[in-house]
Design a protein around this motif. Structure first.
Motif, PDB file in Angstrom:
ATOM      1  N   SER A  17       2.153   1.817  -3.381  1.00  0.00           N
ATOM      2  CA  SER A  17       1.127   2.418  -4.242  1.00  0.00           C
ATOM      3  C   SER A  17       1.066   3.922  -4.001  1.00  0.00           C
ATOM      4  CB  SER A  17      -0.244   1.791  -3.956  1.00  0.00           C
ATOM      5  OG  SER A  17      -0.618   0.908  -4.982  1.00  0.00           O
ATOM      6  N   PHE A  18       1.211   4.315  -2.735  1.00  0.00           N
ATOM      7  CA  PHE A  18       1.217   5.739  -2.398  1.00  0.00           C
ATOM      8  C   PHE A  18       2.409   6.446  -3.052  1.00  0.00           C
ATOM      9  CE2 PHE A  18       3.115   8.929   0.439  1.00  0.00           C
ATOM     10  CZ  PHE A  18       2.171   9.940   0.284  1.00  0.00           C
TER      11      PHE A  18
ATOM     12  N   ILE B  99       0.841  -1.195   0.000  1.00  0.00           N
ATOM     13  CA  ILE B  99       0.000   0.000   0.000  1.00  0.00           C
ATOM     14  C   ILE B  99       0.876   1.245   0.000  1.00  0.00           C
ATOM     15  CG2 ILE B  99      -1.517   1.365   1.492  1.00  0.00           C
ATOM     16  CD1 ILE B  99      -2.967  -1.280   2.118  1.00  0.00           C
ATOM     17  N   THR B 100       1.956   1.214   0.787  1.00  0.00           N
ATOM     18  CA  THR B 100       2.876   2.353   0.813  1.00  0.00           C
ATOM     19  C   THR B 100       3.516   2.554  -0.558  1.00  0.00           C
ATOM     20  OG1 THR B 100       3.326   1.738   3.099  1.00  0.00           O
ATOM     21  CG2 THR B 100       4.725   3.430   2.137  1.00  0.00           C
TER      22      THR B 100
ATOM     23  N   HIS C 218      -0.930  -0.147  -9.308  1.00  0.00           N
ATOM     24  CA  HIS C 218      -2.076  -0.127  -8.399  1.00  0.00           C
ATOM     25  C   HIS C 218      -2.942  -1.370  -8.590  1.00  0.00           C
ATOM     26  CE1 HIS C 218      -0.876   3.786  -7.292  1.00  0.00           C
ATOM     27  NE2 HIS C 218      -1.269   4.375  -8.411  1.00  0.00           N
TER      28      HIS C 218
ATOM     29  N   PHE D  70      -6.249   6.486  -6.405  1.00  0.00           N
ATOM     30  CA  PHE D  70      -4.906   6.203  -6.922  1.00  0.00           C
ATOM     31  C   PHE D  70      -4.949   6.024  -8.445  1.00  0.00           C
ATOM     32  CE2 PHE D  70      -2.673   4.321  -2.915  1.00  0.00           C
ATOM     33  CZ  PHE D  70      -2.562   5.602  -2.413  1.00  0.00           C
TER      34      PHE D  70
ATOM     35  N   TYR E   9      -3.722  11.850  -1.905  1.00  0.00           N
ATOM     36  CA  TYR E   9      -2.983  10.588  -1.850  1.00  0.00           C
ATOM     37  C   TYR E   9      -2.621  10.226  -0.421  1.00  0.00           C
ATOM     38  CZ  TYR E   9      -2.414  10.870  -6.932  1.00  0.00           C
ATOM     39  OH  TYR E   9      -2.627  10.932  -8.280  1.00  0.00           O
TER      40      TYR E   9
ATOM     41  N   GLN F 179       3.325  14.923 -13.446  1.00  0.00           N
ATOM     42  CA  GLN F 179       2.326  15.871 -13.942  1.00  0.00           C
ATOM     43  C   GLN F 179       2.743  17.311 -13.648  1.00  0.00           C
ATOM     44  OE1 GLN F 179      -0.974  14.199 -11.861  1.00  0.00           O
ATOM     45  NE2 GLN F 179      -1.815  13.193 -13.683  1.00  0.00           N
ATOM     46  N   THR F 180       3.379  17.526 -12.502  1.00  0.00           N
ATOM     47  CA  THR F 180       3.767  18.886 -12.121  1.00  0.00           C
ATOM     48  C   THR F 180       5.228  19.176 -12.469  1.00  0.00           C
ATOM     49  OG1 THR F 180       4.172  18.076  -9.884  1.00  0.00           O
ATOM     50  CG2 THR F 180       2.039  19.093 -10.293  1.00  0.00           C
TER      51      THR F 180
ATOM     52  N   ALA G  19       1.752   6.805  -6.710  1.00  0.00           N
ATOM     53  CA  ALA G  19       0.805   7.890  -6.986  1.00  0.00           C
ATOM     54  C   ALA G  19       1.517   9.247  -6.891  1.00  0.00           C
ATOM     55  CB  ALA G  19      -0.370   7.820  -6.007  1.00  0.00           C
ATOM     56  N   MET G  20       2.423   9.382  -5.911  1.00  0.00           N
ATOM     57  CA  MET G  20       3.191  10.615  -5.778  1.00  0.00           C
ATOM     58  C   MET G  20       4.100  10.816  -6.987  1.00  0.00           C
ATOM     59  SD  MET G  20       2.245  12.246  -3.187  1.00  0.00           S
ATOM     60  CE  MET G  20       3.544  13.470  -3.116  1.00  0.00           C
TER      61      MET G  20
ATOM     62  N   VAL H  41      -8.748   2.535  -4.011  1.00  0.00           N
ATOM     63  CA  VAL H  41      -7.572   2.536  -4.889  1.00  0.00           C
ATOM     64  C   VAL H  41      -7.984   2.903  -6.311  1.00  0.00           C
ATOM     65  CG1 VAL H  41      -5.788   1.089  -5.948  1.00  0.00           C
ATOM     66  CG2 VAL H  41      -6.241   0.891  -3.511  1.00  0.00           C
TER      67      VAL H  41
ATOM     68  N   VAL I 221       3.400   9.885 -10.047  1.00  0.00           N
ATOM     69  CA  VAL I 221       2.545  10.400 -11.120  1.00  0.00           C
ATOM     70  C   VAL I 221       2.314  11.903 -10.926  1.00  0.00           C
ATOM     71  CG1 VAL I 221       0.219  10.292 -12.116  1.00  0.00           C
ATOM     72  CG2 VAL I 221       1.430   8.179 -11.561  1.00  0.00           C
ATOM     73  N   TRP I 222       2.085  12.292  -9.675  1.00  0.00           N
ATOM     74  CA  TRP I 222       1.879  13.729  -9.401  1.00  0.00           C
ATOM     75  C   TRP I 222       3.134  14.530  -9.754  1.00  0.00           C
ATOM     76  CZ3 TRP I 222       4.191  16.989  -5.630  1.00  0.00           C
ATOM     77  CH2 TRP I 222       3.595  18.267  -5.547  1.00  0.00           C
TER      78      TRP I 222
ATOM     79  N   ILE J 148      -5.131  17.057 -12.042  1.00  0.00           N
ATOM     80  CA  ILE J 148      -4.002  16.606 -11.240  1.00  0.00           C
ATOM     81  C   ILE J 148      -4.492  16.406  -9.817  1.00  0.00           C
ATOM     82  CG2 ILE J 148      -1.759  17.238 -10.324  1.00  0.00           C
ATOM     83  CD1 ILE J 148      -1.283  18.786 -12.943  1.00  0.00           C
TER      84      ILE J 148
END
Lengths: 255, 117
Positions: A97-98, A94-95, A235, B77, B32, A108-109, A101-102, B73, A104-105, B26
């Motif tokens: 996956s977190f 799960i961590t 994910h 996510f 998250y 994007q930024t 996700a970060m 998820v 991907v952010w 975004i």
């Protein structure tokens, strides 16, 4: 034919009469707009994930049917799994996956450093998961609980011979014909967790490639499709584990 | 006559903007962090629930929590909450097909021996 010629010259001539729209360099020419391209790629990725759901779905269905048929054997087999390692691995995944996700952010930024760091952490956590899995597998190998010629029924026909588990659950001995079906439990255990681990290994390999390219500055110039779609894959693998964990480790604690 | 038309036009434009934003939506790190924390809490919860003696409800609760975790998820996510209708429909169709297949298969196997003992 003539359209593409116009488009090429139009790009030079600031598109005054060409009708060629401004678009990012990563937009393929068979797409009308970048939105259409992004829609198409994420649609394709989701279709791939649906085939994966059906693939794992077959294993889940087989597991549920055999658990229903050979319930005592599946309870006894499940008692051999270590809840601590299972829970730890769930938290690790799960961590990861977190952190993905970060990642991907960050893409994007357009944060290159953050992207590389997130991907490295995701890879690290993926490897920790595989490490813990290998500890669990080696326990099964030592106890001869891997299906095959060397499979041992001793923990199930004579539970007291396995004090570590017996002290926890006080299982009654299984009759020989039922005890033999524990091999089916472990067969499915290895098929399901093994197939999941294979997906993790493939994911880790792709992560290595992503880190390499991210360091070179890819993915942080606006073209984030690869990172996003890999995120979907990662994910998805997490979701498979979210179901494997209760089915294999938790639901048969009280037989 | 022109005012409603103008309004209509404005409305369409807003919709277009919304669609455009959807593509470039975004999800902020705060989301998250919250989602990750919820997932870890639910993991602790499902392990804790497995230690209780609840009979038939042990698997029911474990699978319910797993479904909640998977949904979270998928929505956050995997960005489905912010995705196009096409993506939402694709995911929905996949889940529906999978549930239909598994439900019909299990209904068959679990009832084959009925009335035979």
């Amino acid at each position: 034919m003539s359209d593409s010629t116009v488009a090429v010259s139009g790009a030079q001539a600031e598109g005054a009469h060409s009708g060629h729209h401004e678009h990012p360099p990563y937009q393929r020419h068979h797409f009308e707009t970048i939105e259409q391209q992004m829609d198409a790629t994420s649609f394709a990725m989701w279709l791939f994930l649906l085939t994966e759901i059906m693939f794992f779905g077959g294993l889940f269905t087989a597991y549920l049917i055999y658990r229903n048929w050979y319930y005592p054997a599946f309870v006894a087999g499940s008692h051999q799994l270590n809840i601590f390692w299972g829970t730890a691995n769930t938290a690790v995944l799960i961590t990861s996956s977190f952190t993905m996700a970060m990642g991907v952010w960050c893409a994007q930024t357009r944060r290159k450093g953050g992207l590389v760091l997130s991907l490295c952490l995701t890879l690290l956590l993926g490897l920790v998961f595989l490490g813990i899995k290998s500890i669990e597998y080696s326990e099964k190998i030592e106890k001869h609980h891997v299906p095959g010629f060397h499979y041992s029924l001793r923990s199930f026909t004579d539970p007291a011979s396995d004090p570590e588990i017996y002290d926890q659950y006080h299982d009654k001995p299984l009759a020989l014909d039922m005890a033999r079906h524990t091999e089916m439990y472990f067969g499915l255990y290895f098929a399901m967790t093994g197939m999941h681990a294979l997906h993790m290994i493939i994911g880790c390999a792709i992560l290595g490639y992503l880190i390499f390219r991210a360091q070179a500055g890819d993915y942080t110039t606006g073209h984030v499709t690869f990172v996003e779609n890999f995120g979907l894959y990662w994910h998805f693998v997490d979701i498979i584990w979210i179901f494997l964990f209760p089915l294999l480790y938790l639901i048969s604690r009280h037989g | 006559m022109s005012a409603p038309h103008e309004h209509q036009h404005q409305h369409t434009k807003d919709n277009d903007d919304a669609t455009h934003d959807d593509h470039l939506h975004i999800v902020p790190p705060r989301t998250y962090i919250i989602v990750g924390t919820i997932l870890l809490i639910f993991t602790a919860l499902t392990v804790w629930a497995s230690y209780l003696e609840l009979g038939v409800f042990n698997p029911v609760i474990a699978l319910f929590i797993a479904c909640v975790k998977a949904t979270v998820v998928v929505l956050f996510f995997m960005h489905v909450k912010y995705s196009s209708k096409l993506t939402k429909l694709t995911v929905g169709a996949g889940v529906f097909t999978f549930l239909t297949l598994i439900a019909m298969t299990l209904a068959d196997y679990f009832t084959r021996a009925w009335g035979r003992w």
